[in-house]
Design a protein around this motif. Structure first.
Motif, PDB file in Angstrom:
ATOM      1  N   UNK A  72     -21.177  26.642  74.487  1.00 33.31           N
ATOM      2  CA  UNK A  72     -19.795  25.899  74.087  1.00 33.31           C
ATOM      3  C   UNK A  72     -19.270  26.652  72.762  1.00 33.31           C
ATOM      4  N   UNK A  73     -20.164  26.671  71.825  1.00 35.34           N
ATOM      5  CA  UNK A  73     -20.027  26.837  70.255  1.00 35.34           C
ATOM      6  C   UNK A  73     -19.345  28.452  70.370  1.00 35.34           C
ATOM      7  N   UNK A  74     -20.186  29.163  71.040  1.00 40.57           N
ATOM      8  CA  UNK A  74     -19.680  30.517  70.813  1.00 40.57           C
ATOM      9  C   UNK A  74     -18.574  30.672  71.767  1.00 40.57           C
ATOM     10  N   UNK A  75     -18.359  30.078  72.761  1.00 40.58           N
ATOM     11  CA  UNK A  75     -16.890  30.182  73.614  1.00 40.58           C
ATOM     12  C   UNK A  75     -15.950  29.635  72.884  1.00 40.58           C
ATOM     13  N   UNK A  76     -16.071  28.628  72.216  1.00 44.91           N
ATOM     14  CA  UNK A  76     -15.139  28.017  71.108  1.00 44.91           C
ATOM     15  C   UNK A  76     -14.552  28.876  70.150  1.00 44.91           C
ATOM     16  N   UNK A  77     -15.540  29.509  69.590  1.00 43.36           N
ATOM     17  CA  UNK A  77     -15.247  30.312  68.359  1.00 43.36           C
ATOM     18  C   UNK A  77     -14.457  31.573  68.805  1.00 43.36           C
TER      19      UNK A  77
END
Length: 123
Positions: A72-77
């Motif tokens: 999730x954090x990588x996608x959101x970034x």
């Protein structure tokens, strides 16, 4: 005279509707996440993910580019927050990923099931 009045009113209505529809404000629910998918969609997404995606993305990772995981954090970034964002990348990849376009894939629903699975599994 009557005809020019009607034409003027029509032009005014078109201009007002165009200007009224153009707003810099974001909708109130723009930041709200999409509703969770149904369990059957997630199960189907998991099946498709295991079949087509897991070899290169085991447990949400990325064997060819470890910085581009499905977490999730990588996608959101990378501004990937909705199933349609994932489907867009599946169709036009941004890295060495193969393309899942109409030539080598199948129904749109299958893309969406995999996208839902990714978003809700690898938070």
């Amino acid at each position: 005279m009557f005809r020019s009045t009607i034409q003027s009113c029509a032009v005014l209505m078109v201009v007002v509707s165009l200007l009224g529809g153009c707003s810099n404000e974001t909708p109130q629910n723009a930041d709200r996440p999409p509703p969770p998918p149904l369990q059957q969609q997630l199960r189907r997404g998991e099946e498709l993910f295991k079949q087509f995606c897991a070899p290169c993305h085991p447990d949400g990772g990325n064997v060819s580019d470890p910085a581009l995981t499905l977490r999730g954090s990588a996608l959101r970034s990378h501004h990937i927050t909705k199933p349609r964002d994932i489907v867009r990348i599946m169709r036009i990849p941004i890295s060495r990923m193969i393309s899942f376009d109409a030539a080598n894939s199948f129904r749109q629903g299958c893309h969406c099931h995999r996208a839902d699975y990714v978003l809700y599994t690898f938070e």
